[in-house]
Design a protein around this motif. Structure first.
Motif, PDB file in Angstrom:
ATOM      1  N   TYR A 266     -24.268  26.987  23.100  1.00  0.00           N
ATOM      2  CA  TYR A 266     -23.134  26.088  23.215  1.00  0.00           C
ATOM      3  C   TYR A 266     -23.427  24.616  22.970  1.00  0.00           C
ATOM      4  O   TYR A 266     -22.623  23.918  22.370  1.00  0.00           O
ATOM      5  CB  TYR A 266     -22.498  26.236  24.611  1.00  0.00           C
ATOM      6  CG  TYR A 266     -21.853  27.583  24.819  1.00  0.00           C
ATOM      7  CD1 TYR A 266     -20.658  27.909  24.170  1.00  0.00           C
ATOM      8  CD2 TYR A 266     -22.444  28.539  25.632  1.00  0.00           C
ATOM      9  CE1 TYR A 266     -20.063  29.149  24.354  1.00  0.00           C
ATOM     10  CE2 TYR A 266     -21.848  29.780  25.819  1.00  0.00           C
ATOM     11  CZ  TYR A 266     -20.660  30.082  25.172  1.00  0.00           C
ATOM     12  OH  TYR A 266     -20.082  31.309  25.346  1.00  0.00           O
ATOM     13  N   ASN A 267     -24.588  24.104  23.455  1.00  0.00           N
ATOM     14  CA  ASN A 267     -24.679  22.642  23.511  1.00  0.00           C
ATOM     15  C   ASN A 267     -26.123  22.166  23.564  1.00  0.00           C
ATOM     16  O   ASN A 267     -26.961  22.790  24.226  1.00  0.00           O
ATOM     17  CB  ASN A 267     -23.947  22.135  24.760  1.00  0.00           C
ATOM     18  CG  ASN A 267     -23.506  20.699  24.660  1.00  0.00           C
ATOM     19  OD1 ASN A 267     -23.566  20.081  23.598  1.00  0.00           O
ATOM     20  ND2 ASN A 267     -23.058  20.140  25.770  1.00  0.00           N
TER      21      ASN A 267
ATOM     22  N   ALA B 289     -16.756  25.119  23.452  1.00  0.00           N
ATOM     23  CA  ALA B 289     -17.547  26.219  22.895  1.00  0.00           C
ATOM     24  C   ALA B 289     -17.151  26.553  21.456  1.00  0.00           C
ATOM     25  O   ALA B 289     -16.512  27.573  21.175  1.00  0.00           O
ATOM     26  CB  ALA B 289     -17.399  27.456  23.778  1.00  0.00           C
TER      27      ALA B 289
ATOM     28  N   MET C   6     -24.409  24.756  29.817  1.00  0.00           N
ATOM     29  CA  MET C   6     -24.009  26.165  29.694  1.00  0.00           C
ATOM     30  C   MET C   6     -25.236  27.085  29.690  1.00  0.00           C
ATOM     31  O   MET C   6     -25.238  28.141  29.071  1.00  0.00           O
ATOM     32  CB  MET C   6     -23.182  26.383  28.419  1.00  0.00           C
ATOM     33  CG  MET C   6     -21.955  25.513  28.292  1.00  0.00           C
ATOM     34  SD  MET C   6     -20.627  25.935  29.418  1.00  0.00           S
ATOM     35  CE  MET C   6     -19.893  27.339  28.578  1.00  0.00           C
TER      36      MET C   6
ATOM     37  N   GLY D 205     -22.623  22.767  19.903  1.00  0.00           N
ATOM     38  CA  GLY D 205     -23.061  24.058  19.418  1.00  0.00           C
ATOM     39  C   GLY D 205     -24.584  24.131  19.436  1.00  0.00           C
ATOM     40  O   GLY D 205     -25.274  23.124  19.661  1.00  0.00           O
TER      41      GLY D 205
END
Length: 277
Positions: free
Chosen positions: A144-145, A59, A136, A97
């Motif tokens: 996050y992703n 994270a 997430m 991110g």
């Protein structure tokens, strides 16, 4: 940390993957990056014959709307990459991110601006940076992703074509998305440098009343107590010539709460996986 190494060795584990964030308070990563082995990595690995197989810090706000936070994220992963290089650790795992106010396509464009520098740092230090595929999505907003599916992995590796960028594959996140995790192993055979072992239990009774959007209709479990067919997944890894570790990522709410429960969960997971290795 020595207690962890000792327990792992005593119970027949091969190696340890460490968390690279501040919540793992036993390591000063900045000192480690400067060549000061304050954590005793070298001594512990030699004493217990147990390698550190990777560092994971997901994270980090690489694609944050705030440019200062982006710089901070890059600086943090650079510290971990340097620490890994100094300590003989080959893989550092992370997420990409995400800017929650942008579409996935816009985030891909942003990734293309930020990650060439990150890849350059990894290449310089001869460390592989592996994207872990945890969406997430149960957290809001989704910050996050975006490295969450084979389609997006293709985009990431195509847009930043670096030999230092790879994949830390975790089938538990593919199951509830409806993605074929066996096919994913074959399709990304040249990019998989680490495989995490975590399972997912789907709960139709919850879905019937709460729907899919709550993200409460599935939960993470230890291998063998969810939906992943570990025989098929591990066979696929064998077929592509993968010969590294399966890193048990313990996030099972049933086997959590006390040290005894956590340890029992890890041992049950290990026992199940050993049927196929």
């Amino acid at each position: 940390m020595e207690k962890t190494f000792a327990w792992a060795k005593e119970n027949g584990f091969y190696g340890i993957e460490l968390h690279g964030g501040v919540r793992y308070r036993f390591i000063d990563w900045k000192a480690q990056a400067e060549g000061k082995d304050t954590a005793g990595f070298e001594r512990l690995q030699e004493k217990y014959g147990m390698p550190i197989t990777g560092i994971m810090h997901g994270a980090l706000p690489y694609l944050d709307p705030d440019p200062d936070k982006r710089k901070e994220a890059v600086a943090t992963i650079e510290t971990l990459i340097k620490a890994a290089a100094r300590s003989g650790i080959k893989v550092v795992s992370t997420f990409t991110g995400r800017d929650p106010m942008k579409t996935v396509e816009e985030n891909l464009d942003l990734y293309e601006q930020v990650f060439p520098r990150v890849a350059e740092i990894a290449e310089k230090h001869n460390v592989t940076l592996a994207f872990e595929n945890c969406p997430m999505y149960e957290f809001w907003p989704p910050v996050y992703n975006i490295a969450v599916s084979p389609f997006l992995w293709n985009e990431l590796f195509t847009r930043v074509p670096s030999k230092a960028l790879a994949l830390n594959i975790d089938p538990s996140h593919l199951v509830w998305q409806g993605i074929d995790y066996v096919q994913a192993v074959h399709d990304f055979k040249d990019k998989i440098v680490l495989a995490q072992a975590k399972d997912t239990e789907v709960m139709p009774s919850v879905m019937r009343t709460e729907g899919m959007l709550t993200m409460k209709w599935w939960r993470h479990r230890i291998p063998g107590q969810g939906e992943v067919n570990w025989n098929r997944f591990i066979t696929a890894l064998h077929e592509i010539g993968y010969d590294h570790v399966l890193s048990i990522e313990h996030e099972d709410p049933i086997w959590t709460g006390t040290d005894d429960k956590v340890q029992k969960g890890l041992l049950l997971a290990k026992q199940h996986l050993e049927n196929f290795i």
